[in-house]
Design an enzyme around this catalytic site. Structure first.
Site, PDB file in Angstrom:
ATOM      1  N   THR A  14      -0.838  -7.539  11.845  1.00 42.44           N
ATOM      2  CA  THR A  14      -1.291  -6.571  10.858  1.00 42.44           C
ATOM      3  C   THR A  14      -2.713  -6.136  11.176  1.00 42.44           C
ATOM      4  O   THR A  14      -3.533  -6.961  11.579  1.00 42.44           O
ATOM      5  CB  THR A  14      -1.231  -7.131   9.418  1.00 42.44           C
ATOM      6  N   LYS A  19      -4.585  -8.134   4.162  1.00 42.40           N
ATOM      7  CA  LYS A  19      -3.368  -8.908   4.405  1.00 42.40           C
ATOM      8  C   LYS A  19      -3.654 -10.071   5.362  1.00 42.40           C
ATOM      9  O   LYS A  19      -3.188 -11.184   5.151  1.00 42.40           O
ATOM     10  CB  LYS A  19      -2.298  -8.025   5.055  1.00 42.40           C
ATOM     11  N   ASP A  76       5.503  -6.617   5.390  1.00 40.76           N
ATOM     12  CA  ASP A  76       5.664  -5.285   4.827  1.00 40.76           C
ATOM     13  C   ASP A  76       5.812  -5.454   3.324  1.00 40.76           C
ATOM     14  O   ASP A  76       6.580  -6.303   2.858  1.00 40.76           O
ATOM     15  CB  ASP A  76       6.854  -4.534   5.414  1.00 40.76           C
ATOM     16  N   SER A  77       5.037  -4.684   2.597  1.00 40.17           N
ATOM     17  CA  SER A  77       4.975  -4.905   1.159  1.00 40.17           C
ATOM     18  C   SER A  77       4.762  -3.579   0.450  1.00 40.17           C
ATOM     19  O   SER A  77       4.481  -2.558   1.074  1.00 40.17           O
ATOM     20  CB  SER A  77       3.851  -5.888   0.832  1.00 40.17           C
ATOM     21  N   GLY A 160      -6.118  -2.704  -1.569  1.00 41.46           N
ATOM     22  CA  GLY A 160      -4.967  -1.894  -1.970  1.00 41.46           C
ATOM     23  C   GLY A 160      -4.941  -1.589  -3.464  1.00 41.46           C
ATOM     24  O   GLY A 160      -5.924  -1.108  -4.041  1.00 41.46           O
ATOM     25  N   TYR A 161      -3.803  -1.880  -4.074  1.00 39.15           N
ATOM     26  CA  TYR A 161      -3.609  -1.586  -5.503  1.00 39.15           C
ATOM     27  C   TYR A 161      -4.088  -2.734  -6.401  1.00 39.15           C
ATOM     28  O   TYR A 161      -3.812  -2.712  -7.607  1.00 39.15           O
ATOM     29  CB  TYR A 161      -2.119  -1.310  -5.770  1.00 39.15           C
ATOM     30  N   LYS A 182      -5.376 -15.260  -7.285  1.00 33.17           N
ATOM     31  CA  LYS A 182      -4.343 -14.287  -6.910  1.00 33.17           C
ATOM     32  C   LYS A 182      -3.166 -15.015  -6.251  1.00 33.17           C
ATOM     33  O   LYS A 182      -1.998 -14.684  -6.492  1.00 33.17           O
ATOM     34  CB  LYS A 182      -4.921 -13.221  -5.966  1.00 33.17           C
ATOM     35  N   ARG A 188       2.950 -12.156  -1.966  1.00 34.06           N
ATOM     36  CA  ARG A 188       2.709 -12.672  -0.610  1.00 34.06           C
ATOM     37  C   ARG A 188       2.666 -14.199  -0.631  1.00 34.06           C
ATOM     38  O   ARG A 188       3.192 -14.863   0.272  1.00 34.06           O
ATOM     39  CB  ARG A 188       1.389 -12.082  -0.087  1.00 34.06           C
TER      40      ARG A 188
HETATM   41  P1  IMP Z   1       2.460  -1.680   4.457  1.00 31.07           P
HETATM   42  O1  IMP Z   1       3.077  -3.013   4.148  1.00 31.07           O
HETATM   43  O2  IMP Z   1       1.503  -1.735   5.577  1.00 31.07           O
HETATM   44  O3  IMP Z   1       3.493  -0.590   4.579  1.00 31.07           O
HETATM   45  O4  IMP Z   1       1.550  -1.251   3.198  1.00 31.07           O
HETATM   46  C1  IMP Z   1       1.664  -1.831   1.944  1.00 31.07           C
HETATM   47  C2  IMP Z   1       0.893  -1.042   0.897  1.00 31.07           C
HETATM   48  O5  IMP Z   1       0.925  -1.791  -0.318  1.00 31.07           O
HETATM   49  C3  IMP Z   1      -0.580  -0.812   1.224  1.00 31.07           C
HETATM   50  O6  IMP Z   1      -1.055   0.337   0.556  1.00 31.07           O
HETATM   51  C4  IMP Z   1      -1.222  -2.040   0.627  1.00 31.07           C
HETATM   52  O7  IMP Z   1      -2.556  -1.819   0.312  1.00 31.07           O
HETATM   53  C5  IMP Z   1      -0.371  -2.262  -0.611  1.00 31.07           C
HETATM   54  N1  IMP Z   1      -0.300  -3.688  -0.891  1.00 31.07           N
HETATM   55  C6  IMP Z   1       0.476  -4.619  -0.272  1.00 31.07           C
HETATM   56  N2  IMP Z   1       0.195  -5.835  -0.732  1.00 31.07           N
HETATM   57  C7  IMP Z   1      -0.780  -5.678  -1.631  1.00 31.07           C
HETATM   58  C8  IMP Z   1      -1.521  -6.606  -2.427  1.00 31.07           C
HETATM   59  O8  IMP Z   1      -1.355  -7.834  -2.366  1.00 31.07           O
HETATM   60  N3  IMP Z   1      -2.440  -6.065  -3.238  1.00 31.07           N
HETATM   61  C9  IMP Z   1      -2.667  -4.720  -3.322  1.00 31.07           C
HETATM   62  N4  IMP Z   1      -2.036  -3.817  -2.589  1.00 31.07           N
HETATM   63  C10 IMP Z   1      -1.100  -4.303  -1.736  1.00 31.07           C
END
Ligand code: IMP
Length: 214
Positions: A14, A19, A76-77, A160-161, A182, A188
């Site tokens: 990543t 992450k 992926d999240s 992120g969020y 958290k 996660r």
């Molecule tokens: P990807 O997994 O790289 O496709 O992106 C995942 C999206 O979800 C990104 O915008 C991350 O910032 C957001 N995201 C994933 N996990 C979390 C978290 O634990 N907290 C806040 N945002 C998250």
């Protein structure tokens, strides 16, 4: 584990520093040496062309494992908001556009929920973790965390969020919790807990129930 026995190694596939930091912490004490993708100059940018978290995590883990010849772990999240029919979901990273940053994504989500009352702001984070070995075998686990979307951003921790997600059982956003707190709730952390139980066996070439192979 004896110091003379080489630890299994795992590349964290990543480029998201938030992450990567969380994954390092969540896998601490497993006896696995986690390497950062940042240490691998010129690593490929794997395109996330899948339509599910599992497809995208598998693409990322396999892409990096094949490229560097070491096992790789990809995450992926995404955030699924019920009032938006599950959006942004797998598109969470690019909700506000291809080059969107965290602030733009948060602003777009809050705008999309303008006027929606707290009791209708339910949401969940989902996380799929895939470990791919250079021999193409993969192992996948998942975790989720239910919660609600805050009316405005709160807190400065995380990424992120995090400033707008309030997990069930808590009255603060992820960004108001420190990293340790958290991890008591997060999608996660729940996925990583499952991974911890089987990771060393999988990396050291033992058969693990649930491991898949093309
Ligand atoms: P990807 O997994 O790289 O496709 O992106 C995942 C999206 O979800 C990104 O915008 C991350 O910032 C957001 N995201 C994933 N996990 C979390 C978290 O634990 N907290 C806040 N945002 C998250």
């Amino acid at each position: 584990m004896s110091d003379r026995v080489q630890k299994p190694r795992l590349v964290l596939a990543t480029a998201n520093p938030g992450k990567a930091r969380e994954l390092q912490e969540l896998l601490a004490g497993t006896g696995v040496e986690c390497l950062s993708l940042i240490d691998f100059a010129g690593h490929p940018q794997v395109q996330e062309t899948g339509r599910t978290y599992l497809e995208n995590a598998t693409l990322k883990a396999r892409g990096i494992a094949e490229w560097c010849g070491l096992p790789a772990l990809a995450d992926d999240s995404g955030l699924e908001v019920d009032a938006l029919n599950g959006e942004p979901g797998v598109d969470s990273a690019h909700f506000a556009g291809p080059q969107a940053d965290d602030a733009a994504n948060v602003a777009k989500l809050l705008a999309a929920l303008a006027g929606v009352p707290p009791e209708r702001r339910s949401a969940r984070f989902r996380c799929v973790l895939v470990v791919a070995r250079p021999d193409h075998k993969t192992l996948a686990v998942e975790g989720s965390c239910e919660g609600t979307i805050a009316l405005e951003p709160r807190g400065a921790s995380g990424f992120g969020y995090d400033p707008i997600f309030i997990p069930v059982g808590c009255d603060r956003t992820f960004a108001e919790l420190g990293p340790e707190e958290k991890n008591q709730y997060s999608h996660r952390a729940r996925a990583a807990q499952k991974l911890r139980e089987v990771l060393v066996s999988f990396l050291t070439n033992h058969v693990v129930p649930g491991a898949t192979c093309d």
